[in-house]
Design a protein around this motif. Structure first.
Motif, PDB file in Angstrom:
ATOM      1  N   LEU A   1       0.827  -1.207   0.000  1.00 16.06           N
ATOM      2  CA  LEU A   1       0.000   0.000   0.000  1.00 16.06           C
ATOM      3  C   LEU A   1       0.865   1.262   0.000  1.00 16.06           C
ATOM      4  O   LEU A   1       0.600   2.205  -0.747  1.00 16.06           O
ATOM      5  CB  LEU A   1      -0.920   0.006   1.218  1.00 16.06           C
ATOM      6  CG  LEU A   1      -2.029  -1.052   1.240  1.00 16.06           C
ATOM      7  CD1 LEU A   1      -2.717  -1.063   2.592  1.00 16.06           C
ATOM      8  CD2 LEU A   1      -3.042  -0.795   0.126  1.00 16.06           C
ATOM      9  N   ALA A   2       1.910   1.280   0.835  1.00 14.73           N
ATOM     10  CA  ALA A   2       2.762   2.470   0.935  1.00 14.73           C
ATOM     11  C   ALA A   2       3.545   2.714  -0.342  1.00 14.73           C
ATOM     12  O   ALA A   2       3.662   3.859  -0.806  1.00 14.73           O
ATOM     13  CB  ALA A   2       3.718   2.328   2.125  1.00 14.73           C
ATOM     14  N   GLU A   3       4.062   1.651  -0.941  1.00 13.14           N
ATOM     15  CA  GLU A   3       4.799   1.827  -2.190  1.00 13.14           C
ATOM     16  C   GLU A   3       3.870   2.158  -3.343  1.00 13.14           C
ATOM     17  O   GLU A   3       4.320   2.622  -4.391  1.00 13.14           O
ATOM     18  CB  GLU A   3       5.621   0.574  -2.487  1.00 13.14           C
ATOM     19  CG  GLU A   3       6.760   0.384  -1.482  1.00 13.14           C
ATOM     20  CD  GLU A   3       7.655  -0.813  -1.757  1.00 13.14           C
ATOM     21  OE1 GLU A   3       8.762  -0.867  -1.161  1.00 13.14           O
ATOM     22  OE2 GLU A   3       7.271  -1.680  -2.562  1.00 13.14           O
ATOM     23  N   GLY A   4       2.572   1.946  -3.142  1.00  8.94           N
ATOM     24  CA  GLY A   4       1.570   2.362  -4.117  1.00  8.94           C
ATOM     25  C   GLY A   4       1.112   3.796  -3.932  1.00  8.94           C
ATOM     26  O   GLY A   4       0.225   4.252  -4.659  1.00  8.94           O
ATOM     27  N   GLY A   5       1.684   4.491  -2.940  1.00 10.14           N
ATOM     28  CA  GLY A   5       1.401   5.913  -2.779  1.00 10.14           C
ATOM     29  C   GLY A   5       0.503   6.277  -1.608  1.00 10.14           C
ATOM     30  O   GLY A   5       0.189   7.454  -1.422  1.00 10.14           O
ATOM     31  N   ARG A   6       0.109   5.312  -0.794  1.00 14.38           N
ATOM     32  CA  ARG A   6      -0.771   5.630   0.337  1.00 14.38           C
ATOM     33  C   ARG A   6       0.041   5.899   1.608  1.00 14.38           C
ATOM     34  O   ARG A   6       1.127   5.362   1.796  1.00 14.38           O
ATOM     35  CB  ARG A   6      -1.739   4.477   0.593  1.00 14.38           C
ATOM     36  CG  ARG A   6      -2.555   4.120  -0.631  1.00 14.38           C
ATOM     37  CD  ARG A   6      -3.829   3.429  -0.239  1.00 14.38           C
ATOM     38  NE  ARG A   6      -4.445   2.753  -1.386  1.00 14.38           N
ATOM     39  CZ  ARG A   6      -5.674   2.297  -1.404  1.00 14.38           C
ATOM     40  NH1 ARG A   6      -6.447   2.457  -0.338  1.00 14.38           N
ATOM     41  NH2 ARG A   6      -6.160   1.680  -2.462  1.00 14.38           N
ATOM     42  N   ARG A   7      -0.529   6.736   2.467  1.00 18.69           N
ATOM     43  CA  ARG A   7       0.061   6.980   3.781  1.00 18.69           C
ATOM     44  C   ARG A   7      -0.464   5.881   4.704  1.00 18.69           C
ATOM     45  O   ARG A   7      -1.663   5.793   4.946  1.00 18.69           O
ATOM     46  CB  ARG A   7      -0.346   8.356   4.303  1.00 18.69           C
ATOM     47  CG  ARG A   7       0.173   9.527   3.454  1.00 18.69           C
ATOM     48  CD  ARG A   7      -0.469  10.827   3.884  1.00 18.69           C
ATOM     49  NE  ARG A   7      -1.934  10.775   3.682  1.00 18.69           N
ATOM     50  CZ  ARG A   7      -2.786  11.698   4.137  1.00 18.69           C
ATOM     51  NH1 ARG A   7      -2.328  12.737   4.822  1.00 18.69           N
ATOM     52  NH2 ARG A   7      -4.080  11.591   3.910  1.00 18.69           N
ATOM     53  N   VAL A   8       0.454   5.073   5.219  1.00 18.31           N
ATOM     54  CA  VAL A   8       0.064   3.853   5.919  1.00 18.31           C
ATOM     55  C   VAL A   8       0.657   3.830   7.321  1.00 18.31           C
ATOM     56  O   VAL A   8       1.824   4.165   7.524  1.00 18.31           O
ATOM     57  CB  VAL A   8       0.550   2.600   5.150  1.00 18.31           C
ATOM     58  CG1 VAL A   8       0.123   1.330   5.870  1.00 18.31           C
ATOM     59  CG2 VAL A   8       0.018   2.604   3.720  1.00 18.31           C
TER      60      VAL A   8
ATOM     61  N   GLY B  58       5.794   4.733   5.535  1.00 18.61           N
ATOM     62  CA  GLY B  58       4.901   4.106   6.504  1.00 18.61           C
ATOM     63  C   GLY B  58       5.458   4.144   7.911  1.00 18.61           C
ATOM     64  O   GLY B  58       6.649   4.374   8.129  1.00 18.61           O
ATOM     65  N   THR B  59       4.594   3.906   8.883  1.00 16.63           N
ATOM     66  CA  THR B  59       4.994   3.906  10.280  1.00 16.63           C
ATOM     67  C   THR B  59       4.475   2.643  10.961  1.00 16.63           C
ATOM     68  O   THR B  59       3.524   2.014  10.502  1.00 16.63           O
ATOM     69  CB  THR B  59       4.451   5.123  11.037  1.00 16.63           C
ATOM     70  OG1 THR B  59       3.013   5.101  10.996  1.00 16.63           O
ATOM     71  CG2 THR B  59       4.948   6.416  10.406  1.00 16.63           C
TER      72      THR B  59
END
Length: 316
Positions: free
Chosen positions: A21-28, A148-149
């Protein structure tokens, strides 16, 4: 909302889902009740091989996608913890495997001299063997590099996370039994022993999918992993000394050198088993999308990247 998605669960399934998800551009953000080193994933032997997981057709595709990801990661074993190691799975013929077998490079019947005494058939293959502590550290660094965190935080319910982000991915494994709740997910207890490696370089597995006692020998950088057990609905996390002795004795029949090898660690983990992997989408009361990704039994590592990409597609 400061996040586009919250992934509940910090084991291999949760971290991999978060990375996609994060590498797809979302803040995770990952909410993990336990640090990665105390998750079931940290106890896993780490061999890529579909085991105790259904449904077969979907598992095949997820396994192959994950195999391809591991083949790339194996080019940097010190960084990722992923190595390609040759070994033997006894008691199996190619015709007994799922459609994923055709994608495994070099999979072939084992020669008689490659089989331990007492076994008349088996398969030889060079497959990923994952050093899980190193790999979990790699996954966390990769997630953080993508923005991501990871937060040590227990979720009371998926709805709690849904109030903080429009997308929630439930990768809680056995925790889904209470969180969802889903009584269909249950533990399959696995105990193993880690000893100093007396010189074993190849992995060996003799594991019937229905047996409660198994035999496997996995050479890892931190020691030789000896297994194991697969006990349905056993919840205990304390190693049983008699079980440990039996594990070492089984493995010593194949590799006599382990009988006197110094014991480095005893480990017990609870595989999150289910009749079928739950990988599906729904909606939470406040309108957030919920994607379930749990119930991977004894093959979470084996299907992790395939399931993570499927979870991301469901979240779109």
């Amino acid at each position: 909302m400061t996040c586009d998605a919250i992934v509940i669960g910090g084991g291999v399934i949760g971290l991999t889902s978060a990375i996609v998800l994060a590498e797809g551009g979302r803040r995770v953000a990952v909410w993990s009740r336990d640090p990665a080193g105390r998750t079931t994933s940290a106890v896993a032997g780490g061999l890529w091989w579909p085991y105790r997981i259904e449904p077969e057709e979907r598992v095949a595709a997820w396994s192959v996608e994950t195999l391809r990801a591991f083949l790339e990661l194996a080019a940097r074993p010190e960084e990722t913890g992923v190595r390609l190691v040759e070994g033997t799975h006894t008691g199996l013929g190619v015709e007994e495997l799922g459609p994923w077998a055709a994608e495994v490079p070099g999979l072939r019947p084992a020669r008689p001299d490659e089989l331990p005494e007492g076994f008349s058939a088996g398969l030889r293959a060079r497959v990923p063997l994952v050093d899980m502590p190193t790999y979990l550290g790699y996954l966390r660094r990769r997630l953080e590099a993508a923005g991501g965190t990871v937060e040590e935080r227990a979720a009371a319910s998926p709805a709690e996370a849904g109030r903080a982000a429009p997308l929630v991915v439930n990768s809680t494994g056995l925790g889904a039994r209470e969180l969802v709740p889903d009584t269909g997910v249950h533990p399959v207890q696995g105990q193993l022993v880690v000893v100093e490696n007396p010189g074993v370089e190849k992995w060996l597995v003799a594991a019937d999918g229905a047996a409660s006692d198994t035999l496997y020998v996995l050479p890892q950088p931190y020691g030789l992993v000896l297994g194991g057990t697969a006990r349905e609905n056993a919840w205990g996390l304390e190693p049983d000394p008699a079980t440990a002795d039996a594990i070492v004795a089984r493995c010593a029949r194949v590799h006599p050198g382990v009988a006197n090898a110094r014991v480095l660690a005893h480990r017990v983990g609870l595989r999150p088993a289910r009749a079928q992997v739950r990988l599906e989408t729904g909606q939470l009361p406040d309108g957030a999308r919920l994607v379930h990704n749990y119930g991977h039994g004894g093959a979470g590592v084996t299907v992790s990247w395939g399931c993570a990409h499927q979870a991301a597609r469901l979240s779109a």
